[in-house]
Design an enzyme around this catalytic site. Structure first.
Site, PDB file in Angstrom:
ATOM      1  N   ASP B 120      32.593  52.750  49.964  1.00  0.00           N
ATOM      2  CA  ASP B 120      33.845  52.479  49.262  1.00  0.00           C
ATOM      3  C   ASP B 120      34.795  53.651  49.490  1.00  0.00           C
ATOM      4  O   ASP B 120      34.499  54.779  49.089  1.00  0.00           O
ATOM      5  CB  ASP B 120      33.555  52.281  47.765  1.00  0.00           C
ATOM      6  CG  ASP B 120      34.686  51.563  47.051  1.00  0.00           C
ATOM      7  OD1 ASP B 120      35.646  51.130  47.714  1.00  0.00           O
ATOM      8  OD2 ASP B 120      34.614  51.450  45.815  1.00  0.00           O
ATOM      9  N   PHE B 122      38.784  55.412  49.407  1.00  0.00           N
ATOM     10  CA  PHE B 122      39.718  55.789  48.323  1.00  0.00           C
ATOM     11  C   PHE B 122      41.025  56.038  49.059  1.00  0.00           C
ATOM     12  O   PHE B 122      41.549  57.134  49.058  1.00  0.00           O
ATOM     13  CB  PHE B 122      39.130  57.056  47.674  1.00  0.00           C
ATOM     14  CG  PHE B 122      39.839  57.659  46.503  1.00  0.00           C
ATOM     15  CD1 PHE B 122      40.227  56.898  45.409  1.00  0.00           C
ATOM     16  CD2 PHE B 122      40.066  59.042  46.458  1.00  0.00           C
ATOM     17  CE1 PHE B 122      40.844  57.492  44.309  1.00  0.00           C
ATOM     18  CE2 PHE B 122      40.675  59.637  45.362  1.00  0.00           C
ATOM     19  CZ  PHE B 122      41.066  58.859  44.287  1.00  0.00           C
ATOM     20  N   HIS B 127      47.171  54.984  44.492  1.00  0.00           N
ATOM     21  CA  HIS B 127      46.004  54.973  43.604  1.00  0.00           C
ATOM     22  C   HIS B 127      45.463  56.388  43.423  1.00  0.00           C
ATOM     23  O   HIS B 127      45.175  56.815  42.298  1.00  0.00           O
ATOM     24  CB  HIS B 127      44.925  54.054  44.179  1.00  0.00           C
ATOM     25  CG  HIS B 127      43.642  54.055  43.402  1.00  0.00           C
ATOM     26  ND1 HIS B 127      43.574  53.659  42.075  1.00  0.00           N
ATOM     27  CD2 HIS B 127      42.362  54.396  43.754  1.00  0.00           C
ATOM     28  CE1 HIS B 127      42.310  53.761  41.655  1.00  0.00           C
ATOM     29  NE2 HIS B 127      41.569  54.206  42.647  1.00  0.00           N
ATOM     30  N   GLU B 190      39.123  46.534  40.112  1.00  0.00           N
ATOM     31  CA  GLU B 190      39.893  47.235  41.143  1.00  0.00           C
ATOM     32  C   GLU B 190      40.132  46.243  42.273  1.00  0.00           C
ATOM     33  O   GLU B 190      39.178  45.682  42.821  1.00  0.00           O
ATOM     34  CB  GLU B 190      39.151  48.473  41.670  1.00  0.00           C
ATOM     35  CG  GLU B 190      39.064  49.593  40.639  1.00  0.00           C
ATOM     36  CD  GLU B 190      38.579  50.929  41.209  1.00  0.00           C
ATOM     37  OE1 GLU B 190      37.844  50.930  42.206  1.00  0.00           O
ATOM     38  OE2 GLU B 190      38.956  51.973  40.636  1.00  0.00           O
ATOM     39  N   GLU B 192      40.616  45.440  45.788  1.00  0.00           N
ATOM     40  CA  GLU B 192      40.358  46.103  47.067  1.00  0.00           C
ATOM     41  C   GLU B 192      40.193  45.042  48.153  1.00  0.00           C
ATOM     42  O   GLU B 192      40.046  43.859  47.870  1.00  0.00           O
ATOM     43  CB  GLU B 192      39.072  46.949  46.985  1.00  0.00           C
ATOM     44  CG  GLU B 192      39.048  47.885  45.784  1.00  0.00           C
ATOM     45  CD  GLU B 192      37.934  48.930  45.810  1.00  0.00           C
ATOM     46  OE1 GLU B 192      37.172  48.986  46.796  1.00  0.00           O
ATOM     47  OE2 GLU B 192      37.837  49.681  44.827  1.00  0.00           O
ATOM     48  N   ASP B 225      36.008  45.760  42.751  1.00  0.00           N
ATOM     49  CA  ASP B 225      35.118  46.888  42.461  1.00  0.00           C
ATOM     50  C   ASP B 225      35.123  47.110  40.945  1.00  0.00           C
ATOM     51  O   ASP B 225      35.792  48.008  40.435  1.00  0.00           O
ATOM     52  CB  ASP B 225      35.649  48.118  43.211  1.00  0.00           C
ATOM     53  CG  ASP B 225      34.822  49.360  42.964  1.00  0.00           C
ATOM     54  OD1 ASP B 225      33.663  49.235  42.557  1.00  0.00           O
ATOM     55  OD2 ASP B 225      35.365  50.456  43.184  1.00  0.00           O
ATOM     56  N   ARG B 229      35.028  52.351  32.861  1.00  0.00           N
ATOM     57  CA  ARG B 229      35.748  53.631  32.940  1.00  0.00           C
ATOM     58  C   ARG B 229      35.213  54.701  32.001  1.00  0.00           C
ATOM     59  O   ARG B 229      35.316  55.900  32.300  1.00  0.00           O
ATOM     60  CB  ARG B 229      37.241  53.399  32.653  1.00  0.00           C
ATOM     61  CG  ARG B 229      37.925  52.477  33.633  1.00  0.00           C
ATOM     62  CD  ARG B 229      37.855  52.993  35.051  1.00  0.00           C
ATOM     63  NE  ARG B 229      38.683  52.170  35.934  1.00  0.00           N
ATOM     64  CZ  ARG B 229      38.727  52.334  37.251  1.00  0.00           C
ATOM     65  NH1 ARG B 229      38.001  53.269  37.847  1.00  0.00           N
ATOM     66  NH2 ARG B 229      39.484  51.555  37.989  1.00  0.00           N
ATOM     67  N   GLN B 232      32.181  55.974  33.664  1.00  0.00           N
ATOM     68  CA  GLN B 232      32.597  56.699  34.873  1.00  0.00           C
ATOM     69  C   GLN B 232      33.040  58.117  34.536  1.00  0.00           C
ATOM     70  O   GLN B 232      32.662  59.083  35.200  1.00  0.00           O
ATOM     71  CB  GLN B 232      33.725  55.943  35.572  1.00  0.00           C
ATOM     72  CG  GLN B 232      34.102  56.541  36.927  1.00  0.00           C
ATOM     73  CD  GLN B 232      35.174  55.741  37.663  1.00  0.00           C
ATOM     74  OE1 GLN B 232      35.584  54.677  37.215  1.00  0.00           O
ATOM     75  NE2 GLN B 232      35.618  56.258  38.789  1.00  0.00           N
ATOM     76  N   LYS B 245      29.806  51.756  38.439  1.00  0.00           N
ATOM     77  CA  LYS B 245      30.269  50.893  39.522  1.00  0.00           C
ATOM     78  C   LYS B 245      29.189  49.932  40.011  1.00  0.00           C
ATOM     79  O   LYS B 245      29.522  48.897  40.589  1.00  0.00           O
ATOM     80  CB  LYS B 245      30.690  51.753  40.735  1.00  0.00           C
ATOM     81  CG  LYS B 245      31.802  52.745  40.461  1.00  0.00           C
ATOM     82  CD  LYS B 245      33.157  52.074  40.513  1.00  0.00           C
ATOM     83  CE  LYS B 245      34.276  53.096  40.616  1.00  0.00           C
ATOM     84  NZ  LYS B 245      35.570  52.428  40.779  1.00  0.00           N
ATOM     85  N   THR B 249      29.588  44.159  42.147  1.00  0.00           N
ATOM     86  CA  THR B 249      30.785  44.231  42.986  1.00  0.00           C
ATOM     87  C   THR B 249      30.962  42.822  43.535  1.00  0.00           C
ATOM     88  O   THR B 249      29.989  42.236  44.010  1.00  0.00           O
ATOM     89  CB  THR B 249      30.580  45.227  44.145  1.00  0.00           C
ATOM     90  OG1 THR B 249      30.232  46.495  43.593  1.00  0.00           O
ATOM     91  CG2 THR B 249      31.829  45.364  45.011  1.00  0.00           C
ATOM     92  N   THR B 342      40.917  50.879  45.755  1.00  0.00           N
ATOM     93  CA  THR B 342      41.993  50.199  45.040  1.00  0.00           C
ATOM     94  C   THR B 342      43.311  50.312  45.802  1.00  0.00           C
ATOM     95  O   THR B 342      43.719  51.411  46.174  1.00  0.00           O
ATOM     96  CB  THR B 342      42.169  50.860  43.662  1.00  0.00           C
ATOM     97  OG1 THR B 342      40.885  50.907  43.053  1.00  0.00           O
ATOM     98  CG2 THR B 342      43.124  50.088  42.785  1.00  0.00           C
ATOM     99  N   GLU B 356      44.967  52.686  35.777  1.00  0.00           N
ATOM    100  CA  GLU B 356      46.253  53.185  36.260  1.00  0.00           C
ATOM    101  C   GLU B 356      47.396  52.559  35.473  1.00  0.00           C
ATOM    102  O   GLU B 356      48.291  53.251  35.007  1.00  0.00           O
ATOM    103  CB  GLU B 356      46.465  52.757  37.715  1.00  0.00           C
ATOM    104  CG  GLU B 356      45.915  53.656  38.769  1.00  0.00           C
ATOM    105  CD  GLU B 356      46.218  53.085  40.152  1.00  0.00           C
ATOM    106  OE1 GLU B 356      45.271  52.543  40.751  1.00  0.00           O
ATOM    107  OE2 GLU B 356      47.377  53.150  40.604  1.00  0.00           O
TER     108      GLU B 356
END
Lengths: 410, 410
Positions: B120, B122, B127, B190, B192, B225, B229, B232, B245, B249, B342, B356
């Site tokens: 994954d 980033f 983001h 997320e 993606e 994804d 939070r 996380q 995570k 998925t 994301t 976000e």
């Protein structure tokens, strides 16, 4: 009364009849991948040896990997072990007319199974403390560390068997504050142990509690979690290690079963504060396994021990690792590999990687003719480990790799 | 001249003859997993349709997954596409006497292949900037971010196809400064996109340069994804996301090939500073793909759009992702999945996850009857995406999941 094997070996052999670890191998004349059991300096070839198992167990040992055996269950594992032990015992030596043996030094070993997912824990208190000290000296242990077994997902595709060379990886890192590209200058090892997950496993969304977790541990190997420390430092913020770890991970070829380790159970590491309920268990699930790492210098051919430690220094047990990994419903699969993380102990020579031992590369390990900070091309690094029984050893053999120069990508 | 399909569909269909995405499905009467191609509202069943392919290509489409097709090469992918396009074209409708079609709403879709490793990335600037702002407002973008495509290894075993419910995960997190255990209170999505890796891939220690990387991208899907939070935040220091995570998925079932996306190429995101040499490429490899996320409220059954963004906002291209991932010699395998991370854009409604959009849960997204911070049980979250052509769309269909209550583990 000790068991007696038909195949002779010394009391220091890693592979007495009390051990019987599984591996996958092929021979020069026959490239078929097949399952064998180490006994002394020999391998019992389970594909071609008749009468070892009754139906249906014999099917499992006709496979080219240990996947089917791992996917069966604890009773089957136990039954298989009893059959092999009985087959190899001196009382049954007449059966061995149908047995095929190979010398360990004449075969080629392979990965024992396809590895689905690879999880690397960070379960040694001393390792976490020492690494934390390098980053945040005023607060070495992060707030979360004693509350849960911290882990990350590793790369499965680059796991290789002992003997595979390690090509020094190229990568990005900061050097004197500048972004630099080239061969890592801080190639390190990490002495770890890993277990293969097995049994009839959990579906997605179904946690495995600590009191069921031991049904899902097939057996253990040594694991060298090779690390490029300069890349690691530069890339890790804030999603963790990536290229600094996934260029290769090496495991020893023989999987020692949990039954063989049973009598070497020792007290769990004392946990303070008491973890949350889902992480608690009453039974002992820690092991007294002597571990060593050494380096052979290519020029001098001298072998130097660089670490003597013990599996028992892990703060979190495998049962807690499994319960934690699945508490959110993450599903495991037979053949998944769970590594312990670097197994450091409290003493200087128990630091199980060089970044700890050299305090981030600030001091040398004095090996006489060699001042060791990080590894050089040509170095051969070997991990080994065993449990000392009464007159015999349950050993893991070696996990060795030689370091080759980086590809020239300039 | 536009191609004309024998199967009719509207100009808003995601699956015109210019698309032809692959998926794996089974039917009520026949649980065999087989490969199909979406065309309008139908699926062409490639296992049972005769005359689509000549030998040896037909073998690849007798498999229960797309593994063999992915493991072939770009020429084979292209040849297969041409054969299907020709087969379905109106000029060749006589051939279709031997074709088997299904309605898309009467089949069950499956994962298109076994996924080896899941990476994954980033890779969206906005983001990364927005997430960084939540953690370190004075310095939102970490020093490393513009120097390399940051990524971490995800969990492959818990990747599921669209339609699989998401059971709210239990886990540890800090609440009012106290270590707490229970269902996540910050369940997030997320938006993606991911590509499947294919072709004859690199051995361990052999990097794939940017100018070879496009040979190894089979096709793309939408990817959600899912993220807890609170977990996380608590677990990530310092090895990155793990249980936050890997509980699930979700991917969309239809793999859109890179050939179908070819004409929607758009300029690469401008990179400043210029990356290191191993990350450079001359060709365009960015795509104009409209992306949307929506939530259906269980009580009101209202569907609210919560994000409109575009794939083109990714800073790092797939070619750079592959070159970076392998620069240290990490070996890839057919069926590996690479996700973008994301895909947020510069505007408020282009924030492609709730952490976000709500600035870490500090503000609401106003949906009229609903003030959305994080998801509630019963919410159904849907990702969708398409490229707008001249009179047709190359679409990805939907990636939907409903959220179910957590297991009661108290």
């Amino acid at each position: 009364m000790p068991m007696k094997s038909y195949i002779p070996y010394s009391s220091e052999s890693h592979f007495p009849i009390e051990n019987l670890p599984y591996g996958v191998f092929s021979t020069v004349d026959d490239s078929t991948h097949r399952i064998g059991v180490a006994i002394g300096d020999k391998i019992l070839d389970l594909k071609y040896s008749k009468n070892v198992f009754d139906h249906p167990l014999c099917e499992v040992f006709q496979q080219p990997s240990l996947q089917s055996l791992m996917a069966s269950n604890k009773n089957t594992w136990s039954q298989a072990r009893k059959s092999i032990q009985s087959y190899l015992s001196i009382e049954n030596h007449r059966n061995l007319e149908n047995a095929v043996f190979w010398d360990q030094n004449e075969v080629k070993m392979h990965l024992p199974t396809a590895i689905g997912d690879f999880t690397d824990f960070f379960s040694s208190y001393y390792h976490a403390y020492n690494c934390g000290s390098l980053m945040t000296p005023n607060k070495p242990l992060a707030d979360n560390w004693k509350n849960m077994p911290i882990a990350y997902h590793g790369r499965a595709s680059s796991i290789r068997i002992s003997g595979t060379p390690v090509v020094r990886p190229n990568g990005q890192y900061l050097k004197d504050g500048q972004v630099t590209f080239g061969p890592t200058e801080m190639l390190d090892y990490e002495l770890e142990m890993a277990f293969f997950v097995g049994g009839s496993l959990n579906s997605l969304s179904e946690p495995i509690p600590t009191n069921k977790a031991s049904d899902h541990i097939f057996g253990m190997v040594l694991l060298n979690d090779w690390s490029a420390r300069d890349t690691q430092k530069w890339e890790s913020y804030f999603l963790g290690p990536f290229l600094s770890k996934n260029f290769i991970t090496t495991i020893s070829p023989w999987i020692v079963t949990m039954e063989a380790l049973e009598e070497f159970k020792t007290d769990n590491f004392k946990q303070d504060p008491t973890p949350l309920k889902y992480l608690l268990h009453d039974i002992k699930y820690n092991f007294d396994i002597n571990l060593n790492a050494s380096v052979r210098d290519q020029k001098s051919q001298q072998i130097h021990s660089i670490c003597n430690t013990n599996y028992k220094y892990l703060y979190w047990t495998p049962l807690q690792q499994i319960a934690h990994h699945t508490i959110n419903g993450c599903n495991l699969q037979p053949g998944d590999l769970f590594s312990s993380g670097t197994i450091s102990g409290p003493e200087e020579e128990q630091c199980a990687c060089l970044i700890e031992r050299t305090r981030g590369g600030k001091i040398f390990v004095d090996l006489g003719e060699r001042k060791l900070k990080f590894f050089e091309d040509g170095d051969e690094v070997t991990l080994s480990g065993f449990c000392q029984g009464n007159g015999y050893r349950i050993g893991f053999g070696n996990c060795s790799s030689q370091i080759l120069p980086a590809n020239n990508l300039a």
